[in-house]
Write an enzyme that holds these catalytic residues in place. Structure first.
Site, PDB file in Angstrom:
ATOM      1  N   HIS A  14      30.937  54.940  40.696  1.00 17.85           N
ATOM      2  CA  HIS A  14      32.074  54.301  40.928  1.00 17.85           C
ATOM      3  C   HIS A  14      32.472  54.591  41.990  1.00 17.85           C
ATOM      4  O   HIS A  14      33.537  53.673  42.895  1.00 17.85           O
ATOM      5  CB  HIS A  14      32.486  53.572  39.911  1.00 17.85           C
ATOM      6  CG  HIS A  14      31.611  52.307  39.219  1.00 17.85           C
ATOM      7  ND1 HIS A  14      31.277  53.266  37.646  1.00 17.85           N
ATOM      8  CD2 HIS A  14      30.773  51.324  38.737  1.00 17.85           C
ATOM      9  CE1 HIS A  14      30.379  52.308  37.750  1.00 17.85           C
ATOM     10  NE2 HIS A  14      30.052  50.921  37.654  1.00 17.85           N
ATOM     11  N   GLY A  67      46.076  48.540  39.425  1.00 22.12           N
ATOM     12  CA  GLY A  67      44.949  47.519  39.408  1.00 22.12           C
ATOM     13  C   GLY A  67      44.793  46.929  40.219  1.00 22.12           C
ATOM     14  O   GLY A  67      43.187  47.179  40.868  1.00 22.12           O
ATOM     15  N   ARG A  70      32.430  49.242  46.343  1.00 16.38           N
ATOM     16  CA  ARG A  70      33.024  48.001  45.121  1.00 16.38           C
ATOM     17  C   ARG A  70      33.859  47.868  46.183  1.00 16.38           C
ATOM     18  O   ARG A  70      35.418  46.899  45.548  1.00 16.38           O
ATOM     19  CB  ARG A  70      33.199  47.835  44.090  1.00 16.38           C
ATOM     20  CG  ARG A  70      31.805  48.095  43.090  1.00 16.38           C
ATOM     21  CD  ARG A  70      32.264  48.229  42.010  1.00 16.38           C
ATOM     22  NE  ARG A  70      30.128  48.126  41.380  1.00 16.38           N
ATOM     23  CZ  ARG A  70      29.451  46.950  40.368  1.00 16.38           C
ATOM     24  NH1 ARG A  70      31.082  46.041  40.305  1.00 16.38           N
ATOM     25  NH2 ARG A  70      28.814  46.830  40.054  1.00 16.38           N
ATOM     26  N   GLY A 117      51.582  49.322  37.522  1.00 14.80           N
ATOM     27  CA  GLY A 117      50.751  47.595  37.076  1.00 14.80           C
ATOM     28  C   GLY A 117      52.203  46.974  37.193  1.00 14.80           C
ATOM     29  O   GLY A 117      53.311  46.973  37.591  1.00 14.80           O
ATOM     30  N   GLU A 158      50.566  42.922  29.993  1.00  6.74           N
ATOM     31  CA  GLU A 158      49.708  43.645  30.959  1.00  6.74           C
ATOM     32  C   GLU A 158      48.367  43.903  30.768  1.00  6.74           C
ATOM     33  O   GLU A 158      47.348  43.148  29.543  1.00  6.74           O
ATOM     34  CB  GLU A 158      50.377  44.894  31.768  1.00  6.74           C
ATOM     35  CG  GLU A 158      50.132  46.206  31.024  1.00  6.74           C
ATOM     36  CD  GLU A 158      48.892  46.658  30.198  1.00  6.74           C
ATOM     37  OE1 GLU A 158      49.332  47.784  31.027  1.00  6.74           O
ATOM     38  OE2 GLU A 158      48.394  47.398  29.150  1.00  6.74           O
ATOM     39  N   MET A 159      47.223  44.509  31.257  1.00  4.97           N
ATOM     40  CA  MET A 159      45.333  44.009  30.731  1.00  4.97           C
ATOM     41  C   MET A 159      44.899  45.783  30.810  1.00  4.97           C
ATOM     42  O   MET A 159      43.860  46.157  30.411  1.00  4.97           O
ATOM     43  CB  MET A 159      45.125  43.312  31.631  1.00  4.97           C
ATOM     44  CG  MET A 159      45.634  42.078  31.437  1.00  4.97           C
ATOM     45  SD  MET A 159      44.780  40.870  32.867  1.00  4.97           S
ATOM     46  CE  MET A 159      43.325  40.974  31.626  1.00  4.97           C
ATOM     47  N   GLU A 160      45.351  46.870  30.926  1.00  2.00           N
ATOM     48  CA  GLU A 160      44.746  48.094  30.685  1.00  2.00           C
ATOM     49  C   GLU A 160      45.220  49.261  29.828  1.00  2.00           C
ATOM     50  O   GLU A 160      44.481  50.396  29.511  1.00  2.00           O
ATOM     51  CB  GLU A 160      44.422  48.440  32.003  1.00  2.00           C
ATOM     52  CG  GLU A 160      44.126  47.531  33.321  1.00  2.00           C
ATOM     53  CD  GLU A 160      44.537  46.659  33.610  1.00  2.00           C
ATOM     54  OE1 GLU A 160      46.816  46.269  33.758  1.00  2.00           O
ATOM     55  OE2 GLU A 160      44.242  45.870  34.189  1.00  2.00           O
ATOM     56  N   ASP A 184      56.504  38.679  36.236  1.00  2.00           N
ATOM     57  CA  ASP A 184      57.056  36.978  35.602  1.00  2.00           C
ATOM     58  C   ASP A 184      57.699  37.186  34.473  1.00  2.00           C
ATOM     59  O   ASP A 184      57.018  38.471  33.574  1.00  2.00           O
ATOM     60  CB  ASP A 184      55.778  36.368  35.386  1.00  2.00           C
ATOM     61  CG  ASP A 184      53.852  36.913  34.612  1.00  2.00           C
ATOM     62  OD1 ASP A 184      53.502  37.588  35.028  1.00  2.00           O
ATOM     63  OD2 ASP A 184      54.252  36.998  33.980  1.00  2.00           O
TER      64      ASP A 184
END
Ligand code: R1P
Ligand code: URA
Length: 235
Positions: free
Chosen positions: A4, A20, A43, A89, A179-181, A204
């Site tokens: 990748h 991100g 990508r 992030g 968050e997401m990671e 937020d």
């Protein structure tokens, strides 16, 4: 080249900032690096390497969510020898006293992801940040006068939820923001014996529903990024 990332071996620095958003990677390289060179385009997940205050440093977009982030973290460590992974992030606050535009340093990361259930079965692994990077980032953020919180963050597998009240259990247990990671990043760093840290800007608020404007976010991001870059100087 890895699957990748189409950089040559040696083209990526040992210390890598991980936003991100690939366009945030471009912004970081163009705003803060001297002589930035793009090292990845696969990508559209942009990555750049340049110099910051005399230190060679890279930035690589990771995409959103643990699965995407871990593709880049694994390849950076195993294919390019990266040793310091610093996520930069955005997040949503869970706590009344953690306001939009504040900085959060993720000391540990809880998660609703299955990744560590797959790894550890019934046992529980506690994903934590590297203490040296964390201390450096905290001291720099304090010196610059940023409102800064250090603590547990929540890495969610979903951005949109069927039941928004589910945040209350995390709030009750003192988790600062979502968050997401980070939980995935800290786990993979532990697996490979490298250092990781997550620095977030609150974009937020889950309780007050405050949000930042695009322009405000840009300026606040720059504060967080300077904290991350200056913390990286000692790595
Ligand atoms: O601003 P970034 O780094 O993408 O981080 C946060 O924003 C994305 C969701 O909008 C998720 O990746 C979340 O972790
Ligand atoms: O994952 C995220 C990122 C920012 N804000 C949220 O509410 N969630």
């Amino acid at each position: 080249m890895s699957i990748h990332i189409n950089a040559e071996k040696g083209q990526i620095a040992e210390t890598v900032l991980l936003p991100g958003d690939p366009l945030r990677a471009k912004h970081i390289a163009e705003t803060f690096f001297e002589n930035p060179v793009q090292h990845n385009s696969v990508r559209g997940m942009l990555g750049f390497t340049g110099t910051y205050k005399g230190k060679r440093i890279s930035v690589q977009g990771t995409g959103m969510g643990i699965p995407s982030c871990l593709i880049y973290a694994e390849e950076l460590v195993t294919e390019y020898g990266c040793k310091n992974l610093i996520r930069v992030g955005t997040c949503g606050s869970y706590q009344e006293d953690v306001h939009v535009r504040d900085i959060i340093i993720g000391q540990a990361a809880s998660t609703d992801s299955n990744i560590n259930k797959v790894r550890f079965g019934e046992k529980t692994f506690a994903p934590v940040a590297d203490f040296g990077l964390l201390l450096a980032a905290y001291q720099i953020a304090q010196q610059r006068g940023f409102r800064t919180h250090v603590g547990n963050i929540m890495s969610s597998d979903t951005f949109y939820h069927d039941d928004y009240d589910q945040y209350k259990i995390w709030q009750q247990f003192g988790v600062l923001a979502v968050e997401m990671e980070a939980a995935g990043l800290y786990t993979v760093a532990a697996k490979h014996g490298v250092k990781a840290l997550t620095i977030l800007t609150v974009s937020d608020h889950l309780i007050t529903h405050e949000v930042t404007t695009a322009e405000e976010r840009q300026l606040t991001f720059n504060g967080m990024i300077e904290v991350a870059l200056d913390a990286a100087l000692g790595s």
